[in-house]
Design a protein around this motif. Structure first.
Motif, PDB file in Angstrom:
ATOM      1  N   ALA A  16       1.084  -1.418   0.366  1.00 34.55           N
ATOM      2  CA  ALA A  16      -0.021   0.168   0.120  1.00 34.55           C
ATOM      3  C   ALA A  16       1.039   1.573  -0.170  1.00 34.55           C
ATOM      4  O   ALA A  16       0.679   2.374  -1.168  1.00 34.55           O
ATOM      5  N   ARG A  17       2.002   1.237   0.805  1.00 34.22           N
ATOM      6  CA  ARG A  17       2.783   2.803   0.853  1.00 34.22           C
ATOM      7  C   ARG A  17       3.104   2.741  -0.673  1.00 34.22           C
ATOM      8  O   ARG A  17       3.770   3.490  -0.964  1.00 34.22           O
ATOM      9  N   VAL A  18       3.883   1.756  -1.382  1.00 35.59           N
ATOM     10  CA  VAL A  18       4.528   1.776  -2.132  1.00 35.59           C
ATOM     11  C   VAL A  18       3.659   1.842  -3.114  1.00 35.59           C
ATOM     12  O   VAL A  18       3.970   3.269  -4.590  1.00 35.59           O
ATOM     13  N   LYS A  19       2.519   1.531  -3.670  1.00 31.26           N
ATOM     14  CA  LYS A  19       1.334   1.962  -4.641  1.00 31.26           C
ATOM     15  C   LYS A  19       1.142   3.292  -4.954  1.00 31.26           C
ATOM     16  O   LYS A  19       0.688   4.199  -5.265  1.00 31.26           O
ATOM     17  N   LYS A  20       1.262   4.060  -3.024  1.00 31.32           N
ATOM     18  CA  LYS A  20       0.904   5.377  -3.127  1.00 31.32           C
ATOM     19  C   LYS A  20       1.875   6.436  -3.038  1.00 31.32           C
ATOM     20  O   LYS A  20       1.958   7.078  -3.613  1.00 31.32           O
ATOM     21  N   LEU A  53       5.691   8.403   5.033  1.00 30.83           N
ATOM     22  CA  LEU A  53       4.810   7.903   5.734  1.00 30.83           C
ATOM     23  C   LEU A  53       4.745   7.898   7.415  1.00 30.83           C
ATOM     24  O   LEU A  53       3.911   8.823   7.672  1.00 30.83           O
ATOM     25  N   ALA A  54       5.700   7.740   7.932  1.00 30.70           N
ATOM     26  CA  ALA A  54       6.475   7.548   9.294  1.00 30.70           C
ATOM     27  C   ALA A  54       5.909   9.936   9.531  1.00 30.70           C
ATOM     28  O   ALA A  54       5.011   9.804  10.141  1.00 30.70           O
ATOM     29  N   LEU A 109      -2.804   5.500   4.260  1.00 25.74           N
ATOM     30  CA  LEU A 109      -2.045   5.159   3.519  1.00 25.74           C
ATOM     31  C   LEU A 109      -3.834   4.512   2.020  1.00 25.74           C
ATOM     32  O   LEU A 109      -4.269   4.170   1.031  1.00 25.74           O
ATOM     33  N   GLY A 110      -5.009   5.133   2.550  1.00 29.12           N
ATOM     34  CA  GLY A 110      -5.835   4.857   2.191  1.00 29.12           C
ATOM     35  C   GLY A 110      -6.746   3.855   1.723  1.00 29.12           C
ATOM     36  O   GLY A 110      -6.920   3.591   0.908  1.00 29.12           O
ATOM     37  N   VAL A 111      -6.860   3.280   2.508  1.00 31.68           N
ATOM     38  CA  VAL A 111      -6.716   1.287   2.397  1.00 31.68           C
ATOM     39  C   VAL A 111      -7.766   1.210   3.641  1.00 31.68           C
ATOM     40  O   VAL A 111      -7.747   1.836   4.878  1.00 31.68           O
TER      41      VAL A 111
END
Length: 75
Positions: free
Chosen positions: A21-25, A32-33, A65-67
């Motif tokens: 999810a982080r990579v996709k975003k 992210l932190a 992450l929008g998930v």
């Protein structure tokens, strides 16, 4: 013994899901932190299954992450 294997498998799945999810975003661990008001080392430890997030942190993480994460409880 079976419970700990299932627990480890779920933790690995959660870690992979966070990374994906982080990579996709398009976010780095540092970015992210920053969104979560935490240290990059916390994100790294989550992604390497060194720590397990609290439910409140997991909620913040999913928002950042929008998930959403589906939780399955096996009995």
């Amino acid at each position: 013994y079976i419970l700990s294997l299932l627990d480890l498998r779920n933790k690995n799945y959660l870690a992979r899901s966070i990374i994906e999810a982080r990579v996709k975003k398009g976010l780095t661990q540092k970015e992210l932190a920053r969104r979560l008001n935490t240290k990059p080392s916390v994100i790294s430890r989550l992604e390497t299954v060194k720590i397990t997030p609290s439910l409140s942190f997991l909620n913040k993480l999913t928002e950042a992450l929008g998930v959403s994460f589906r939780v399955q409880l096996g009995v």
